[in-house]
Design a protein around this motif. Structure first.
Motif, PDB file in Angstrom:
ATOM      1  N   LYS A  41       0.850  -1.194   0.000  1.00  0.00           N
ATOM      2  CA  LYS A  41       0.000   0.000   0.000  1.00  0.00           C
ATOM      3  C   LYS A  41       0.887   1.245   0.000  1.00  0.00           C
ATOM      4  O   LYS A  41       1.730   1.420   0.878  1.00  0.00           O
ATOM      5  CB  LYS A  41      -0.906   0.010   1.234  1.00  0.00           C
ATOM      6  CG  LYS A  41      -1.802   1.221   1.366  1.00  0.00           C
ATOM      7  CD  LYS A  41      -3.024   1.127   0.469  1.00  0.00           C
ATOM      8  CE  LYS A  41      -4.001   2.263   0.743  1.00  0.00           C
ATOM      9  NZ  LYS A  41      -5.168   2.208  -0.169  1.00  0.00           N
ATOM     10  N   THR A  42       0.719   2.091  -1.012  1.00  0.00           N
ATOM     11  CA  THR A  42       1.499   3.324  -1.103  1.00  0.00           C
ATOM     12  C   THR A  42       0.872   4.404  -0.241  1.00  0.00           C
ATOM     13  O   THR A  42      -0.314   4.720  -0.383  1.00  0.00           O
ATOM     14  CB  THR A  42       1.567   3.820  -2.561  1.00  0.00           C
ATOM     15  OG1 THR A  42       2.129   2.792  -3.373  1.00  0.00           O
ATOM     16  CG2 THR A  42       2.435   5.057  -2.662  1.00  0.00           C
ATOM     17  N   ILE A  43       1.660   4.963   0.672  1.00  0.00           N
ATOM     18  CA  ILE A  43       1.208   6.064   1.540  1.00  0.00           C
ATOM     19  C   ILE A  43       1.777   7.352   0.944  1.00  0.00           C
ATOM     20  O   ILE A  43       2.908   7.749   1.235  1.00  0.00           O
ATOM     21  CB  ILE A  43       1.679   5.874   2.993  1.00  0.00           C
ATOM     22  CG1 ILE A  43       1.416   4.440   3.454  1.00  0.00           C
ATOM     23  CG2 ILE A  43       1.005   6.887   3.908  1.00  0.00           C
ATOM     24  CD1 ILE A  43      -0.035   4.033   3.444  1.00  0.00           C
ATOM     25  N   LYS A  44       1.005   8.009   0.104  1.00  0.00           N
ATOM     26  CA  LYS A  44       1.547   9.077  -0.730  1.00  0.00           C
ATOM     27  C   LYS A  44       1.970  10.321   0.042  1.00  0.00           C
ATOM     28  O   LYS A  44       2.854  11.060  -0.395  1.00  0.00           O
ATOM     29  CB  LYS A  44       0.526   9.452  -1.817  1.00  0.00           C
ATOM     30  CG  LYS A  44       0.296   8.320  -2.826  1.00  0.00           C
ATOM     31  CD  LYS A  44      -0.348   8.815  -4.086  1.00  0.00           C
ATOM     32  CE  LYS A  44      -0.368   7.703  -5.136  1.00  0.00           C
ATOM     33  NZ  LYS A  44      -0.955   8.124  -6.419  1.00  0.00           N
ATOM     34  N   ASP A  45       1.358  10.600   1.171  1.00  0.00           N
ATOM     35  CA  ASP A  45       1.671  11.827   1.906  1.00  0.00           C
ATOM     36  C   ASP A  45       2.824  11.651   2.889  1.00  0.00           C
ATOM     37  O   ASP A  45       3.190  12.598   3.583  1.00  0.00           O
ATOM     38  CB  ASP A  45       0.426  12.315   2.672  1.00  0.00           C
ATOM     39  CG  ASP A  45      -0.704  12.717   1.736  1.00  0.00           C
ATOM     40  OD1 ASP A  45      -0.390  13.144   0.603  1.00  0.00           O
ATOM     41  OD2 ASP A  45      -1.869  12.600   2.120  1.00  0.00           O
ATOM     42  N   GLU A  46       3.394  10.452   2.932  1.00  0.00           N
ATOM     43  CA  GLU A  46       4.451  10.186   3.909  1.00  0.00           C
ATOM     44  C   GLU A  46       5.752  10.894   3.510  1.00  0.00           C
ATOM     45  O   GLU A  46       6.124  10.947   2.344  1.00  0.00           O
ATOM     46  CB  GLU A  46       4.698   8.675   4.007  1.00  0.00           C
ATOM     47  CG  GLU A  46       5.341   8.243   5.308  1.00  0.00           C
ATOM     48  CD  GLU A  46       4.455   8.495   6.515  1.00  0.00           C
ATOM     49  OE1 GLU A  46       4.831   9.380   7.317  1.00  0.00           O
ATOM     50  OE2 GLU A  46       3.405   7.847   6.640  1.00  0.00           O
TER      51      GLU A  46
END
Length: 573
Positions: A215-220
């Motif tokens: 799962k890509t956590i884009k705001d990290e």
């Protein structure tokens, strides 16, 4: 052995001891016409013309010197180049050839006929036109979530949901930066690369369907950790997939004003491989130097989704039948037959490394053997390795060696510039037969490897279907072309930071024990024997990692020496 080329010299360079000084010998100046042995015949059909252009580009030979009688092996082709050609051919013509098709149709004329026949067969069978190509182009899916099928292909054992989340495999590197490095600019460059490769912001979790997914956590964002030379060992710790925000860490060791800055990077193996670090550091330098980075055509998630679709679209029963009937159709020992230490411990693993280089003469002998007999170097090394291991078997009737070949899955053009885990484990049974020459064993091994390469499903699926045991023997060959393709751009940049080895770094500050604790904490799933053979410009490197709780140092050195001895003399084949 008759040389292919001659060069006239006024005198022979000698060492101070009166022996031939090989390093002082001039490089042969090959004439391109000498390399192109077959007479030139111009291409006629569109397929032949396309292949000539493709061969010209891949072999870096002018198009006017490539004709339909040009022979793959004489141009310098090997199994790695065959895979590159295969990738482009399948993509251009929307067909599905295998590596063996490239190697068996040595001339462009023969390969063109093979391709044209495949196109005709596809047109006569409409369902093939909608089939996902085995090594075709990867499309963009633009999804934040992806299946882990491609990861399962990278491990030589059955692996379930709990196991994929349980272990940590750190990939730790240290780089020495110039003391004038602008730290703020460096941090900005790091985050540019982080935004560019979504896999660096990926976590693994169980979704609503009770499946493990990436799962890509884009705001990290990545937070830089700061240390001194007195406490930098605290940077070294296992990753926790359920708690860590990211599976990559970056730290800096800042000393006095007169000391250089040490850049520390640690990446979990599930989001990267060895080539990934080369990509990361190259792009980091470009971003730091304000050099625009070209847009990535795909993300790792696209590759993972595409790979999962391909695995589940093929007829797996045929692949399982191939493994059962053609590879694992004879008895074999589930563990290596090497003699073990007295009072050995099996509760834990302590992995030791033994590194050696071949001399230039052995290097030339290996290359001459593979060129003369049209052999795959992977098959050569795998067979000789298995032959040496079989010498230690007490069973005269069964000397078959169960092992796994680790190969790169980076052969598609769109994956060459991606950070991510692109490995594939291929389980094999190398059958050492009485009365059969080593050369014939290698040819048989090469034939099986080529068939297995075209049967691309994860190891765990094969293992479940035919009940394979855990494989404690892994071998990997890194060809020069594969390494060179990643190093060319780096070598052009004179500002490339110095890579510091782990042992050098920890030993310098008296923290060797911390390093050994880290290495051993990652050894739960490490095989008892792992060979990595690297092809360099004028030698081969051999890195043998082994469980020293099982095997003695003297045994390992004996095995490696026998391995090199066999490779050093063509008469052994």
């Amino acid at each position: 052995m008759i040389p292919n080329f001659y060069k006239e010299m006024n005198e022979i360079p000698l060492t101070n001891h009166g022996k031939l000084n090989r390093k002082a010998l001039p490089e042969p100046e090959f004439n391109l016409k000498d390399l192109i042995k077959e007479p030139y015949v111009a291409p006629q059909s569109e397929v032949e013309k396309t292949l000539c252009v493709l061969y010209s580009k891949i072999f870096n030979i002018p198009i006017e010197n490539i004709g339909i009688k040009s022979v793959f092996h004489e141009l310098g082709g090997d199994s790695l180049i065959a895979i590159k050609i295969l990738t482009q051919v399948n993509k251009i013509f929307n067909i599905k050839l295998g590596v063996k098709d490239i190697l068996e149709n040595a001339t462009i004329y023969s390969l063109a006929n093979c391709i044209e026949q495949k196109i005709i067969n596809n047109n006569n069978n409409n369902k093939d036109n909608n089939q996902i190509n085995q090594m075709g182009c990867v499309q963009r899916y633009n999804k934040d979530e992806f299946p882990i099928t491609s990861l399962l292909s990278s491990f030589p054992y059955k692996i379930d949901n709990k196991l994929i989340l349980a272990f940590s495999f750190n990939m730790l590197v240290f780089y020495q930066l110039n003391k004038a490095t602008n730290i703020e600019k460096l941090i900005k460059a790091i985050n540019i690369v982080l935004e560019r490769h979504e896999i660096l912001k990926t976590r693994f979790m169980i979704n609503q369907e009770n499946k493990i997914v990436g799962k890509t956590i884009k705001d990290e964002k990545l937070e830089i950790e700061y240390y001194t030379k007195d406490n930098f060992e605290k940077f070294v710790r296992p990753f926790n997939l359920t708690k860590d925000k990211l599976l990559i860490r970056v730290g800096l060791i800042q000393g006095t004003e007169d000391e250089d800055v040490i850049l520390m990077m640690d990446m979990d193996h599930r989001i990267g491989d060895g080539i990934s670090y080369g990509i990361l550091i190259k792009e980091l330098l470009m971003a730091y130097s304000d050099i625009p980075l070209p847009e990535l055509p795909i993300q790792y998630s696209d590759y993972a989704i595409d790979y999962d679709k391909r695995v589940h679209s093929i007829e797996r029963s045929d692949i399982i039948k191939f493994y059962k009937d053609e590879i694992f159709n004879e008895p074999y020992a589930s563990q290596l037959t090497l003699p073990k230490k007295e009072n050995f411990e099996i509760k834990c693993k302590a992995i030791e490394s033994y590194f050696v280089r071949t001399n230039e003469e052995t290097y030339r002998t290996i290359n001459q053997i593979t060129e003369k007999y049209k052999l795959s170097k992977t098959a050569l090394f795998l067979t000789v390795y298995s032959f040496v291991i079989s010498m230690y078997s007490d069973d005269d009737e069964n000397k078959n060696i169960f092992t796994t070949v680790l190969v790169s899955n980076r052969m598609m053009p769109d994956t060459e510039k991606l950070i991510g885990l692109f490995l594939r484990c291929i389980p094999l049974l190398i059958k050492i037969k009485k009365g059969v020459t080593l050369l014939d064993l290698i040819k048989e091994c090469m034939n099986i490897i080529l068939k297995a390469y075209d049967c691309d499903i994860p190891y765990t699926m094969i293992s479940e279907a035919i009940n394979l045991p855990v494989c404690n023997s892994v071998i990997q060959f890194d060809p020069y072309d594969l390494k060179r393709s990643q190093n060319q751009n780096q070598n052009q940049n004179q500002n490339l930071p110095k890579l510091i080895s782990l042992l050098e770094m920890f030993k310098k500050y008296g923290k060797e024990s911390v390093l050994f604790q880290l290495l051993n904490s990652n050894n739960i799933l490490h095989p008892d024997s792992k060979w990595t053979i690297g092809e360099e410009k004028d030698y081969y490197s051999i890195l043998f990692k082994y469980n020293k709780n099982l095997y003695s140092d003297s045994l390992i050195k004996e095995i490696v020496n026998r391995f090199i001895y066999i490779l050093s003399d063509e008469n052994n084949f």
